[in-house]
Design a protein around this motif. Sequence first.
Motif, mmCIF file in Angstrom:
data_model
loop_
_atom_site.group_PDB
_atom_site.id
_atom_site.type_symbol
_atom_site.label_atom_id
_atom_site.label_comp_id
_atom_site.label_asym_id
_atom_site.label_seq_id
_atom_site.Cartn_x
_atom_site.Cartn_y
_atom_site.Cartn_z
ATOM 1 N N UNK A 255 -14.801 -11.451 -12.138
ATOM 2 C CA UNK A 255 -15.454 -11.360 -10.721
ATOM 3 C C UNK A 255 -14.527 -12.062 -9.687
ATOM 4 N N UNK A 256 -13.614 -13.085 -10.344
ATOM 5 C CA UNK A 256 -12.767 -13.512 -9.388
ATOM 6 C C UNK A 256 -11.339 -13.542 -9.884
ATOM 7 N N UNK A 257 -10.275 -13.313 -8.915
ATOM 8 C CA UNK A 257 -9.054 -13.002 -9.340
ATOM 9 C C UNK A 257 -8.415 -14.295 -8.622
ATOM 10 N N UNK A 258 -7.656 -15.154 -9.133
ATOM 11 C CA UNK A 258 -6.698 -16.053 -8.606
ATOM 12 C C UNK A 258 -5.480 -15.678 -8.913
ATOM 13 N N UNK A 259 -4.618 -15.422 -8.079
ATOM 14 C CA UNK A 259 -3.229 -14.891 -8.147
ATOM 15 C C UNK A 259 -2.212 -15.685 -6.942
ATOM 16 N N UNK A 260 -1.224 -15.046 -7.042
ATOM 17 C CA UNK A 260 -0.037 -15.242 -6.150
ATOM 18 C C UNK A 260 0.615 -14.181 -5.223
ATOM 19 N N UNK A 261 0.938 -14.380 -4.366
ATOM 20 C CA UNK A 261 1.241 -13.193 -3.291
ATOM 21 C C UNK A 261 2.083 -12.073 -4.266
ATOM 22 N N UNK A 262 2.981 -12.517 -4.975
ATOM 23 C CA UNK A 262 3.912 -11.482 -5.831
ATOM 24 C C UNK A 262 3.135 -10.791 -6.478
ATOM 25 N N UNK A 263 1.781 -11.165 -7.142
ATOM 26 C CA UNK A 263 0.686 -10.333 -7.952
ATOM 27 C C UNK A 263 0.321 -9.275 -7.241
ATOM 28 N N UNK A 264 -0.101 -9.728 -6.013
ATOM 29 C CA UNK A 264 -0.893 -8.748 -5.283
ATOM 30 C C UNK A 264 0.036 -7.702 -4.866
ATOM 31 N N UNK A 265 1.311 -7.814 -4.579
ATOM 32 C CA UNK A 265 2.328 -6.757 -4.223
ATOM 33 C C UNK A 265 2.743 -6.100 -5.242
ATOM 34 N N UNK A 266 2.734 -6.597 -6.392
ATOM 35 C CA UNK A 266 3.000 -5.763 -7.727
ATOM 36 C C UNK A 266 1.980 -4.765 -7.842
ATOM 37 N N UNK A 267 0.766 -5.271 -7.973
ATOM 38 C CA UNK A 267 -0.360 -4.361 -8.238
ATOM 39 C C UNK A 267 -0.406 -3.402 -7.218
ATOM 40 N N UNK A 268 -0.260 -3.551 -5.966
ATOM 41 C CA UNK A 268 -0.247 -2.500 -5.026
ATOM 42 C C UNK A 268 0.929 -1.451 -5.223
ATOM 43 N N UNK A 269 2.104 -1.997 -5.650
ATOM 44 C CA UNK A 269 3.247 -1.160 -5.763
ATOM 45 C C UNK A 269 2.961 -0.074 -6.802
ATOM 46 N N UNK A 270 2.327 -0.440 -7.903
ATOM 47 C CA UNK A 270 1.986 0.581 -8.999
ATOM 48 C C UNK A 270 0.723 1.237 -8.985
ATOM 49 N N UNK A 271 0.165 1.319 -7.638
ATOM 50 C CA UNK A 271 -1.220 1.854 -7.411
ATOM 51 C C UNK A 271 -1.282 3.263 -7.725
ATOM 52 N N UNK A 272 -0.132 3.950 -7.690
ATOM 53 C CA UNK A 272 -0.129 5.456 -7.707
ATOM 54 C C UNK A 272 -0.057 5.912 -9.271
ATOM 55 N N UNK A 273 0.407 5.019 -10.062
ATOM 56 C CA UNK A 273 0.559 5.356 -11.290
ATOM 57 C C UNK A 273 -0.422 4.611 -12.179
ATOM 58 N N UNK A 274 -0.616 3.246 -11.877
ATOM 59 C CA UNK A 274 -1.572 2.521 -12.514
ATOM 60 C C UNK A 274 -2.787 1.929 -11.724
ATOM 61 N N UNK A 275 -3.479 3.046 -11.423
ATOM 62 C CA UNK A 275 -4.604 2.454 -10.165
ATOM 63 C C UNK A 275 -5.688 1.146 -10.919
ATOM 64 N N UNK A 276 -5.815 0.238 -10.126
ATOM 65 C CA UNK A 276 -6.885 -0.814 -10.244
ATOM 66 C C UNK A 276 -8.300 -0.215 -10.043
ATOM 67 N N UNK A 277 -9.117 -0.633 -10.910
ATOM 68 C CA UNK A 277 -10.401 -0.589 -10.799
ATOM 69 C C UNK A 277 -10.862 -2.001 -10.473
ATOM 70 N N UNK A 278 -11.139 -2.229 -9.204
ATOM 71 C CA UNK A 278 -11.451 -3.524 -8.670
ATOM 72 C C UNK A 278 -12.954 -3.680 -8.297
ATOM 73 N N UNK A 279 -13.615 -2.983 -8.942
ATOM 74 C CA UNK A 279 -15.343 -2.722 -8.649
ATOM 75 C C UNK A 279 -16.035 -4.199 -9.065
#
Length: 515
Positions: A255-279
């Motif tokens: 329910x809670x994601x603790x991350x660093x900026x590079x994590x958010x950038x890298x998840x967004x960068x692969x959204x087209x090939x590995x979409x995150x279900x953040x529901x």
Amino acid sequence: MNQYEQLPDIFNVAAYFIKGNLHKGYGERIALYHQDDTYTYRKVSNEVCAAAGLLAELGLERENRFAILLPDSPDFVFAFWGAIWLGAVPVPINTACSLDDIKYILQDCRAKILLTTQEWQEKLSPIQSPFLRNILLTDGDNSFRTLASSFPQERPPAQTSPDEPAFWLYTSGSTGRPKGAIHLHRSMVFCAEQYGKATLGLHQDDITYSIAKMPFAYGLGNTLYMPMAVGAASILSDANNAFDIIADIHRYRPTILFAIPATYASILAVQDIAPLDASTLRLCVSAAEQLPKSIWQRWRTTYDIEICEGIGTTEFLHIFLSNRLGECRPGSSGKPVVGYDVRIIDENSVPMPTGEIGNLQVGGDSLMLCYWNRHQETRQVIHGNTMRTGDKYLCDADGYFWFMGRKDDLFKVNGQWVSPFEIEDVLLQHESVLDVAVVPESESGENLTQVVAYISLKAGFSESAELEESIRRFAKMQLPRFKAPKKIQFLERLPRTSTGKIHRKALLKASQLVQ
């Protein structure tokens, strides 16, 4: 009056968090997820007491240091709390540290026992520490858990004081040797109450997932004591790339994601090939370094979730400035967490006017006791019950704090101050840029400073003169001309410290060598 202000004279923080959940009737609630296993609060309590028994049998006494060199794992949790249960002092060591720094920390903290893996034991051999008496391993025939299993699962905790050392955490060492910050039994309670509960609203149904690992102050709170403060669960994982992180989120449904900026950038960068279900995520938090506005906005657009950015330090144990859900200001560090006195001052300790850049000074009860064996360095940063963090900030008219850089990050071009973060945020908006760091460089043969951008590219883009010119034109369209990078260097990956921050010192050195 909150629980922190009511601590008794005899107080053991391990017993407070672990037995506290049993007393609340949470014994059968899940405390930890690790791979295919789950651990209830009752199981954690039993394992901690057994670990304490083993450590006592091996001669670990009150106030002795106990080094833990492990990835995030159940063994780490049981050993950490087990040592504190005894009144001993665990010293987690980040596995991302260099071998040289790990060996230094083992000698500097004078650890009597080390808990690690066979692989790490081989890497470190020989360990030149006259204080080390035993090395325990988490794998092999006589593993830590196997040896501990023969000890009782009930044991009275040491009668420690809330004001005595409970554990040490070492700084990342990006500006020299790592420094051991000594924290008290009361420190974790303060952070859990003021940030975990009052700021984030953690509750017993939460499941936390932290990219930062437990030897890192940010990760220790996210994974270990803040979930325990409310009877929640945490996920133990060693994932270190976007694909594994996404897989973990899909598997454990935090329910809670603790991350660093590079994590958010890298998840967004692969959204087209590995979409995150953040529901299942109700909250996303970022710390460790500045979160670019562009990343915040793309995350909000993609997943309809705000990222609550904040800032903390090893010396304060966790976050003392934070944004709140529904009140986020992208690019800012937010407002002070309740219980912290945060001010912007000049070199003479005079408060700066609203909107002007100055030095960040913070006061609060989670402040470390001192740096181990670093008297002068302690005196340089601690002034009474406050600390000067070395960060440059400004505070706006609405009370939001804005990071301008470390004291040595800011530089002048054409006589005007430049913050690298403003330039980096613009460059990250270019379609090809995955990661970027901006540093100053003196022009060859001239006493002039130019802006240099080190860039790593997204998948599908390759280094070329045409791409370099495209990025430069893009920057010139959105920045004053003197702030646009004069030079662009492409790197496969930017250097980072053991805590995930961009290692600007390394880039500056590289820049100087190239000249």
